[in-house]
Write an enzyme that holds these catalytic residues in place. Structure first.
Site, mmCIF file in Angstrom:
data_model
loop_
_atom_site.group_PDB
_atom_site.id
_atom_site.type_symbol
_atom_site.label_atom_id
_atom_site.label_comp_id
_atom_site.label_asym_id
_atom_site.label_seq_id
_atom_site.Cartn_x
_atom_site.Cartn_y
_atom_site.Cartn_z
ATOM 1 N N HIS A 1 1.250 -3.238 -0.225
ATOM 2 C CA HIS A 1 1.606 -1.938 0.307
ATOM 3 C C HIS A 1 2.122 -2.078 1.737
ATOM 4 O O HIS A 1 1.811 -3.050 2.434
ATOM 5 C CB HIS A 1 0.400 -1.010 0.272
ATOM 6 C CG HIS A 1 -0.017 -0.647 -1.117
ATOM 7 N ND1 HIS A 1 -1.053 0.198 -1.384
ATOM 8 C CD2 HIS A 1 0.479 -1.025 -2.322
ATOM 9 C CE1 HIS A 1 -1.186 0.345 -2.693
ATOM 10 N NE2 HIS A 1 -0.268 -0.393 -3.283
ATOM 11 N N GLU B 1 1.266 -0.510 4.388
ATOM 12 C CA GLU B 1 0.170 -0.540 5.359
ATOM 13 C C GLU B 1 -0.482 -1.914 5.403
ATOM 14 O O GLU B 1 -0.849 -2.399 6.468
ATOM 15 C CB GLU B 1 -0.879 0.534 5.012
ATOM 16 C CG GLU B 1 -0.331 1.947 4.988
ATOM 17 C CD GLU B 1 0.195 2.390 3.621
ATOM 18 O OE1 GLU B 1 0.371 3.601 3.440
ATOM 19 O OE2 GLU B 1 0.450 1.536 2.736
ATOM 20 N N CYS C 1 -5.777 0.467 1.254
ATOM 21 C CA CYS C 1 -5.191 0.472 2.602
ATOM 22 C C CYS C 1 -6.076 1.232 3.581
ATOM 23 O O CYS C 1 -6.198 0.840 4.744
ATOM 24 C CB CYS C 1 -3.788 1.065 2.561
ATOM 25 S SG CYS C 1 -2.617 0.023 1.664
ATOM 26 N N CYS D 1 -3.473 4.532 0.250
ATOM 27 C CA CYS D 1 -4.416 4.495 -0.870
ATOM 28 C C CYS D 1 -5.786 4.060 -0.340
ATOM 29 O O CYS D 1 -5.933 3.726 0.832
ATOM 30 C CB CYS D 1 -3.919 3.510 -1.934
ATOM 31 S SG CYS D 1 -4.044 1.777 -1.423
#
Length: 158
Positions: free
Chosen positions: A90, A92, A121, A118
């Site tokens: 991801h 992040e 993260c 999410c």
């Protein structure tokens, strides 16, 4: 890009706010994404300076989903579920990893992400010492919201 042009009472064009400015940078970073489902960009900012950037895609040196297809699409995995069944990292995750890779301290910083993080993260953001998350879009992960609330991490949508 969605550049914001506003006129003040004197008829001059105002500059974007800091949040608008940094979110536009995160949106530009998202364009590098190689994800077939959702393009996400993230940047970490401290004292009004960009420390690192990240977007979602396969680990460095590996083939991207653009080249070999998406495992999540093939297996009809709904958004927000079974994050481990994805080739990519991801945005992040990538921005935190890039900070660590280059020795950049991110404690007490702000992360701008084009999409709400999410739960995976969110846990990384909390442990990295990031105190504020600024987002453009929501994401269907109620557990991430609970993690941020419990940790005292501020969420702001712009």
């Amino acid at each position: 890009m969605n550049f914001i042009k506003r006129k003040n009472s004197a008829g001059k064009i105002d500059r974007p706010s800091w949040d608008e400015y940094f979110m536009e940078i995160a949106q530009l970073v998202a364009q590098r994404s190689t994800c077939l489902r959702r393009k996400v960009g993230a940047i970490i900012v401290k004292d009004k300076h960009v420390l690192a950037t990240g977007y979602n895609g396969a680990p460095s040196g590996l083939k991207h989903c653009l080249e070999i297809g998406c495992l999540r699409i093939k297996n009809k995995i709904p958004s927000g579920q079974r994050h481990e069944l994805c080739r990519g990292l991801h945005a992040e995750m990538n921005v935190i990893i890039q900070s660590a890779k280059f020795g950049i301290g991110i404690k007490d910083s702000v992360i701008y992400s084009t999409t709400h993080p999410c739960i995976l993260c969110a846990k990384m953001i909390v442990n990295a010492g990031i105190k504020k998350v600024i987002i453009r879009e929501n994401y269907p992960d109620r557990e991430a919201v609970k993690i941020f609330k419990e940790a005292g991490v501020t969420i702001k949508k712009i």
